[in-house]
Design a protein around this motif. Structure first.
Motif, PDB file in Angstrom:
ATOM      1  N   ILE A 141      37.274 -63.820 -41.639  1.00  0.00           N
ATOM      2  CA  ILE A 141      37.701 -65.095 -41.044  1.00  0.00           C
ATOM      3  C   ILE A 141      38.317 -64.860 -39.663  1.00  0.00           C
ATOM      4  O   ILE A 141      38.030 -65.598 -38.709  1.00  0.00           O
ATOM      5  CB  ILE A 141      38.669 -65.841 -41.986  1.00  0.00           C
ATOM      6  CG1 ILE A 141      37.898 -66.336 -43.220  1.00  0.00           C
ATOM      7  CG2 ILE A 141      39.354 -67.006 -41.263  1.00  0.00           C
ATOM      8  CD1 ILE A 141      38.755 -66.889 -44.323  1.00  0.00           C
ATOM      9  N   LEU A 142      39.124 -63.808 -39.537  1.00  0.00           N
ATOM     10  CA  LEU A 142      39.712 -63.498 -38.230  1.00  0.00           C
ATOM     11  C   LEU A 142      38.643 -63.116 -37.215  1.00  0.00           C
ATOM     12  O   LEU A 142      38.726 -63.478 -36.036  1.00  0.00           O
ATOM     13  CB  LEU A 142      40.745 -62.374 -38.374  1.00  0.00           C
ATOM     14  CG  LEU A 142      42.007 -62.727 -39.164  1.00  0.00           C
ATOM     15  CD1 LEU A 142      42.871 -61.496 -39.364  1.00  0.00           C
ATOM     16  CD2 LEU A 142      42.787 -63.843 -38.490  1.00  0.00           C
ATOM     17  N   LEU A 143      37.625 -62.394 -37.658  1.00  0.00           N
ATOM     18  CA  LEU A 143      36.506 -62.050 -36.780  1.00  0.00           C
ATOM     19  C   LEU A 143      35.788 -63.323 -36.317  1.00  0.00           C
ATOM     20  O   LEU A 143      35.444 -63.455 -35.142  1.00  0.00           O
ATOM     21  CB  LEU A 143      35.521 -61.128 -37.508  1.00  0.00           C
ATOM     22  CG  LEU A 143      34.230 -60.767 -36.774  1.00  0.00           C
ATOM     23  CD1 LEU A 143      34.524 -59.955 -35.519  1.00  0.00           C
ATOM     24  CD2 LEU A 143      33.298 -59.998 -37.695  1.00  0.00           C
ATOM     25  N   SER A 144      35.593 -64.253 -37.234  1.00  0.00           N
ATOM     26  CA  SER A 144      34.915 -65.506 -36.900  1.00  0.00           C
ATOM     27  C   SER A 144      35.644 -66.274 -35.805  1.00  0.00           C
ATOM     28  O   SER A 144      35.016 -66.979 -35.016  1.00  0.00           O
ATOM     29  CB  SER A 144      34.802 -66.398 -38.137  1.00  0.00           C
ATOM     30  OG  SER A 144      34.025 -65.787 -39.123  1.00  0.00           O
ATOM     31  N   ARG A 145      36.959 -66.140 -35.775  1.00  0.00           N
ATOM     32  CA  ARG A 145      37.768 -66.839 -34.768  1.00  0.00           C
ATOM     33  C   ARG A 145      38.072 -65.967 -33.549  1.00  0.00           C
ATOM     34  O   ARG A 145      38.841 -66.345 -32.688  1.00  0.00           O
ATOM     35  CB  ARG A 145      39.086 -67.321 -35.399  1.00  0.00           C
ATOM     36  CG  ARG A 145      38.900 -68.346 -36.502  1.00  0.00           C
ATOM     37  CD  ARG A 145      38.243 -69.630 -36.029  1.00  0.00           C
ATOM     38  NE  ARG A 145      39.038 -70.237 -34.971  1.00  0.00           N
ATOM     39  CZ  ARG A 145      38.557 -71.025 -34.016  1.00  0.00           C
ATOM     40  NH1 ARG A 145      37.281 -71.307 -33.973  1.00  0.00           N
ATOM     41  NH2 ARG A 145      39.350 -71.520 -33.102  1.00  0.00           N
ATOM     42  N   LYS A 146      37.449 -64.776 -33.490  1.00  0.00           N
ATOM     43  CA  LYS A 146      37.639 -63.803 -32.397  1.00  0.00           C
ATOM     44  C   LYS A 146      39.112 -63.430 -32.224  1.00  0.00           C
ATOM     45  O   LYS A 146      39.627 -63.363 -31.100  1.00  0.00           O
ATOM     46  CB  LYS A 146      37.045 -64.304 -31.080  1.00  0.00           C
ATOM     47  CG  LYS A 146      35.536 -64.267 -31.043  1.00  0.00           C
ATOM     48  CD  LYS A 146      35.023 -64.467 -29.623  1.00  0.00           C
ATOM     49  CE  LYS A 146      33.502 -64.396 -29.590  1.00  0.00           C
ATOM     50  NZ  LYS A 146      32.972 -64.590 -28.227  1.00  0.00           N
ATOM     51  N   LYS A 147      39.766 -63.166 -33.326  1.00  0.00           N
ATOM     52  CA  LYS A 147      41.141 -62.696 -33.282  1.00  0.00           C
ATOM     53  C   LYS A 147      41.141 -61.167 -33.273  1.00  0.00           C
ATOM     54  O   LYS A 147      40.492 -60.527 -34.112  1.00  0.00           O
ATOM     55  CB  LYS A 147      41.940 -63.210 -34.483  1.00  0.00           C
ATOM     56  CG  LYS A 147      42.096 -64.723 -34.511  1.00  0.00           C
ATOM     57  CD  LYS A 147      42.843 -65.239 -33.283  1.00  0.00           C
ATOM     58  CE  LYS A 147      43.022 -66.746 -33.310  1.00  0.00           C
ATOM     59  NZ  LYS A 147      43.668 -67.240 -32.084  1.00  0.00           N
ATOM     60  N   LEU A 148      41.861 -60.582 -32.345  1.00  0.00           N
ATOM     61  CA  LEU A 148      41.926 -59.132 -32.192  1.00  0.00           C
ATOM     62  C   LEU A 148      42.312 -58.442 -33.491  1.00  0.00           C
ATOM     63  O   LEU A 148      41.779 -57.383 -33.839  1.00  0.00           O
ATOM     64  CB  LEU A 148      42.939 -58.783 -31.095  1.00  0.00           C
ATOM     65  CG  LEU A 148      43.301 -57.303 -30.933  1.00  0.00           C
ATOM     66  CD1 LEU A 148      42.088 -56.496 -30.493  1.00  0.00           C
ATOM     67  CD2 LEU A 148      44.454 -57.150 -29.954  1.00  0.00           C
ATOM     68  N   GLU A 149      43.212 -59.050 -34.246  1.00  0.00           N
ATOM     69  CA  GLU A 149      43.736 -58.424 -35.452  1.00  0.00           C
ATOM     70  C   GLU A 149      42.674 -58.175 -36.526  1.00  0.00           C
ATOM     71  O   GLU A 149      42.892 -57.377 -37.442  1.00  0.00           O
ATOM     72  CB  GLU A 149      44.871 -59.270 -36.037  1.00  0.00           C
ATOM     73  CG  GLU A 149      46.133 -59.282 -35.198  1.00  0.00           C
ATOM     74  CD  GLU A 149      46.093 -60.261 -34.020  1.00  0.00           C
ATOM     75  OE1 GLU A 149      47.094 -60.299 -33.275  1.00  0.00           O
ATOM     76  OE2 GLU A 149      45.082 -60.967 -33.841  1.00  0.00           O
TER      77      GLU A 149
END
Length: 197
Positions: A141-149
């Motif tokens: 999900i974080l990857l989908s939102r382009k979050k560095l974490e």
């Protein structure tokens, strides 16, 4: 028909696991470069790995692949946005609330999934399967939102997956996740350079 293909050191794999392996490497390589076509490869590899993991009695991971397909469709749409109405996503960091929410949501999913796997399936690794499934969902999900974490989540999850897949004798997939650790480190460095301070 479950054909065994010999690898090295006496390891064996199946055509399904080998194909899933190759598609997964392509997926992460494209994700690091922020190329939206990586989501198509993610969908394909997730569908194939669903069968691989089910056969290995990793039911959490198998079900996670179905969720990955849905999240990948959503992620693809997120990455493909453009124009005035929907500006393209850029790499950003989670704020404090986002980090706390991600951790708490992951722990809740972990607890619910552990209870289900322990009581309703014949898996021999309910703790590992549920913990890593929850972590993988957070990373995706974080990857989908382009979050560095997302890359930091994947580093931790992938290291632990290597041990789980060795235990389950999915040696090619264990190698894949060792490669993923390296790729996640590269992804973190690459995206950190693009991320505003």
């Amino acid at each position: 028909m479950n054909i065994s293909l010999p690898l090295m050191w006496g390891w064996v794999t199946t055509p399904l696991e080998l194909t899933s392996f190759l598609l997964s490497v392509i997926t992460v390589a494209l994700n690091i470069r922020q190329i939206h076509w990586g989501w198509m490869f993610s969908i394909l590899s997730s569908l194939l790995y669903c069968a691989v993991f089910f056969d290995a009695r990793l039911y959490g991971d198998s079900g996670l692949q179905v969720v990955f397909v849905l999240v990948s469709i959503w992620g693809w749409a997120q990455w493909w946005r453009h124009g005035d109405v929907s500006p393209p996503l850029v790499v950003t960091r989670l704020d404090r609330f986002g980090r706390i929410f991600s951790v708490l949501a992951s722990l809740l999913i972990f607890a619910a999934l552990y209870f289900f796997l322990k009581s309703a399936t014949d898996t021999d690794v309910p703790l590992a399967d549920s913990f890593l499934t929850a972590g993988s969902l957070a990373g995706q999900i974080l990857l989908s939102r382009k979050k560095l974490e997302n890359w930091y989540v994947w580093i931790v999850v992938d290291v632990l997956y290597v041990a789980l897949y060795v235990y389950k004798n999915l040696m090619l997939t264990a190698v894949l996740y060792a490669i993923f650790v390296v790729m996640a480190i590269i992804g973190a460095r690459t995206w950190r350079a693009l991320c505003p301070k």
